[in-house]
Design an enzyme around this catalytic site. Sequence first.
Site, PDB file in Angstrom:
ATOM      1  N   HIS A   1       0.756  -1.216  -0.016  1.00 12.30           N
ATOM      2  CA  HIS A   1      -0.199  -0.058   0.095  1.00 12.30           C
ATOM      3  C   HIS A   1       0.603   1.164  -0.129  1.00 12.30           C
ATOM      4  O   HIS A   1       0.255   2.332  -0.244  1.00 12.30           O
ATOM      5  CB  HIS A   1      -1.213  -0.060   1.008  1.00 12.30           C
ATOM      6  CG  HIS A   1      -0.539  -0.253   2.673  1.00 12.30           C
ATOM      7  ND1 HIS A   1      -0.729  -1.491   3.228  1.00 12.30           N
ATOM      8  CD2 HIS A   1       0.136   0.544   3.223  1.00 12.30           C
ATOM      9  CE1 HIS A   1      -0.248  -1.402   4.337  1.00 12.30           C
ATOM     10  NE2 HIS A   1       0.375  -0.175   4.444  1.00 12.30           N
TER      11      HIS A   1
ATOM     12  N   HIS B   1       6.872   6.696   5.206  1.00 14.66           N
ATOM     13  CA  HIS B   1       6.377   6.246   3.618  1.00 14.66           C
ATOM     14  C   HIS B   1       5.807   7.240   2.996  1.00 14.66           C
ATOM     15  O   HIS B   1       5.730   8.441   3.554  1.00 14.66           O
ATOM     16  CB  HIS B   1       5.520   5.136   4.205  1.00 14.66           C
ATOM     17  CG  HIS B   1       4.484   5.613   4.916  1.00 14.66           C
ATOM     18  ND1 HIS B   1       4.376   5.891   6.345  1.00 14.66           N
ATOM     19  CD2 HIS B   1       3.217   6.170   4.715  1.00 14.66           C
ATOM     20  CE1 HIS B   1       3.313   6.153   6.945  1.00 14.66           C
ATOM     21  NE2 HIS B   1       2.549   6.814   5.971  1.00 14.66           N
TER      22      HIS B   1
ATOM     23  N   HIS C   1       2.495   8.954   0.010  1.00 12.75           N
ATOM     24  CA  HIS C   1       1.123   9.030  -0.490  1.00 12.75           C
ATOM     25  C   HIS C   1       1.287   9.671  -1.699  1.00 12.75           C
ATOM     26  O   HIS C   1       1.670  10.853  -1.747  1.00 12.75           O
ATOM     27  CB  HIS C   1       0.031   9.364   0.455  1.00 12.75           C
ATOM     28  CG  HIS C   1       0.015   8.745   1.753  1.00 12.75           C
ATOM     29  ND1 HIS C   1      -0.913   7.582   1.766  1.00 12.75           N
ATOM     30  CD2 HIS C   1       0.702   8.708   2.827  1.00 12.75           C
ATOM     31  CE1 HIS C   1      -0.542   7.235   3.060  1.00 12.75           C
ATOM     32  NE2 HIS C   1       0.300   7.786   3.798  1.00 12.75           N
TER      33      HIS C   1
ATOM     34  N   HIS D   1       5.287  10.793   4.880  1.00 16.04           N
ATOM     35  CA  HIS D   1       4.874  10.643   6.581  1.00 16.04           C
ATOM     36  C   HIS D   1       6.004  10.188   7.155  1.00 16.04           C
ATOM     37  O   HIS D   1       6.395   8.986   7.093  1.00 16.04           O
ATOM     38  CB  HIS D   1       3.891   9.831   6.478  1.00 16.04           C
ATOM     39  CG  HIS D   1       2.373  10.523   6.128  1.00 16.04           C
ATOM     40  ND1 HIS D   1       1.218   9.923   5.728  1.00 16.04           N
ATOM     41  CD2 HIS D   1       2.295  11.800   5.931  1.00 16.04           C
ATOM     42  CE1 HIS D   1       0.115  10.787   5.563  1.00 16.04           C
ATOM     43  NE2 HIS D   1       0.874  11.901   5.360  1.00 16.04           N
TER      44      HIS D   1
ATOM     45  N   THR E   1      -4.110   7.537   8.936  1.00 16.11           N
ATOM     46  CA  THR E   1      -4.882   7.694   7.785  1.00 16.11           C
ATOM     47  C   THR E   1      -5.184   6.460   7.024  1.00 16.11           C
ATOM     48  O   THR E   1      -5.678   6.261   5.904  1.00 16.11           O
ATOM     49  CB  THR E   1      -4.113   8.743   6.573  1.00 16.11           C
ATOM     50  OG1 THR E   1      -2.898   7.793   6.141  1.00 16.11           O
ATOM     51  CG2 THR E   1      -3.691   9.839   7.262  1.00 16.11           C
ATOM     52  N   THR E   2      -4.675   5.319   7.841  1.00 16.04           N
ATOM     53  CA  THR E   2      -5.108   3.833   7.271  1.00 16.04           C
ATOM     54  C   THR E   2      -5.845   3.147   8.300  1.00 16.04           C
ATOM     55  O   THR E   2      -5.609   3.510   9.562  1.00 16.04           O
ATOM     56  CB  THR E   2      -3.858   2.968   6.959  1.00 16.04           C
ATOM     57  OG1 THR E   2      -2.705   3.240   8.127  1.00 16.04           O
ATOM     58  CG2 THR E   2      -3.042   3.727   5.576  1.00 16.04           C
TER      59      THR E   2
HETATM   60 ZN   LIG Z   1       0.856   7.853   5.545  1.00 17.36          ZN
END
Ligand SMILES: [Zn+2]
Length: 247
Positions: A86, A112, A114, A131, A197-198
């Site tokens: 992801h 990570h 996005h 992030h 946010t996940t």
């Molecule tokens: Zn994130």
Amino acid sequence: MKKIIKAMPLLMATMGLASPVMAGVHWGYEGEATPENWAKLTPEYQMCDLGRNQSPVNISGAIKAQVTDLEIHYGETSGNIVNNGHTIQINEKNPNDYVVVNGEKYTLVQFHFHAPSENEINGESFPLEGHFVHKNDKGELLVMAIMFEEGDKNPVVEKFLSILSEEEEVPVDFDKINIAAFLPKSTGYYRFSGSLTTPPCTEGVTWVILKDTMTLSKDEIEKFEHEFKHHNNRPIQPLHGRLIISN
Ligand SMILES: [Zn+2]
């Protein structure tokens, strides 16, 4: 093309250590497991719907406050890089990079990306958002976000992308990459309370979003988009009266 995204148990998630090999409920950004449906997938994800302090948000109406400066102590780091299905995530091996916010020290655990950005600044979205997930001694999380715009290429990103495995879930070790090169010159920031946010969308996460942006070349942005195969940004969540502080 494999596109299975597994949920991580709460503990692992709050530690910022996503483990795609753990069994769990599938979630993602497309089809039935799309962000709008995360809370319906399992009771463990109910905060994704019920939470009143969810991330990401559109930053607007920030209040200027007398807050202490943000100290960022990043340097040469070692660890591994993986496309975990992801996102592209870099896990620290011997965490010694840290930030100090309001006198509180938070150590970097992983970072990570996005694409496009999850948070927005005055309604503006960016091609990529990094992030940087930190944790303090009490186990509380702080995510420092850096926005990337299209422009000059970024040597650190170039280095990380060059060692990344072509295959998902295959971590590649690296030694001594200076991640200070990720940072913009100024440490002006916005701060607010939010969530992961996940899934499981756990709240109580301190968010620090740097105002100054960094750049990536068009090629580098496309490489991320190619790795992600689809957008991996959760939609903007309501503020529900939360205050956003800026220095
Ligand atoms: Zn994130």
